[in-house]
Design an enzyme around this catalytic site. Structure first.
Site, short mmCIF file in Angstrom:
data_model
loop_
_atom_site.label_atom_id
_atom_site.label_comp_id
_atom_site.label_asym_id
_atom_site.label_seq_id
_atom_site.Cartn_x
_atom_site.Cartn_y
_atom_site.Cartn_z
N PRO A 118 0.61 -1.20 -0.04
CG PRO A 118 0.00 -1.09 1.85
CD PRO A 118 0.79 -1.97 1.13
CB CYS A 119 3.26 3.10 -2.52
SG CYS A 119 1.98 2.58 -3.89
#
Length: 157
Positions: free
Chosen positions: A120-121
């Site tokens: 989850p950047c």
């Protein structure tokens, strides 16, 4: 490597992987033909991504096999620790990795993340709370953060 294209609310997602795990997810606006028969090695990932977008899944448990440097992989592993519905700043992420001076390198590694959504950047924001760069476009980052926000804003009108 096997490949599949699935429909998502953000565009067409291209999944690439093999028996060692998923190595790439990219979401684009490009016109791609949706894969009708998902390769066996990509089925679980495709199913879990569809569940995520339907709002019935907030974590993933299939194999990952991203390609990158050792440092990039360390950053991506740290991204996996950011809880669903939460955000951290690039500075927070640098501190987690043990070097506040590495903030630019951390940001660069974050930008090279080949496994959008799953790693989850999009949960990394500026220290001032701003939505800073996102390889998929800020409109997608905003959508993902809104999708994961546990408190939905009600309209007064």
């Amino acid at each position: 490597m096997e490949m599949a294209f699935i429909h998502t609310p953000l565009g067409v997602a291209k999944l690439i992987g093999d028996s060692n795990g998923l190595s790439e997810i990219k979401v684009t606006d490009a016109e791609e033909t949706i894969t009708t028969v998902i390769p066996q090695n990509l089925k679980i990932a495709a199913e879990q991504l569809q569940q995520y977008f339907a709002g019935t899944r907030n974590n993933f448990d299939f194999g990952l096999n991203p390609r990158g440097t050792d440092f990039q992989k360390r950053v991506w592993e740290a991204l996996l620790l950011i809880p669903y519905g939460k955000t951290v700043s690039y500075m927070d992420l640098s501190k987690t990795l043990g070097d506040v001076k590495a903030i630019r390198a951390v940001a660069a590694a974050n930008g090279k993340n080949p496994l959008w959504i799953v790693v989850p950047c999009h949960r990394v924001i500026g220290s001032d709370g701003s939505l800073t760069g996102y390889a998929g476009g800020l409109h997608r980052k905003k959508w993902l953060l809104d999708h994961e926000n546990p408190v939905k804003q009600q309209s007064l009108f």
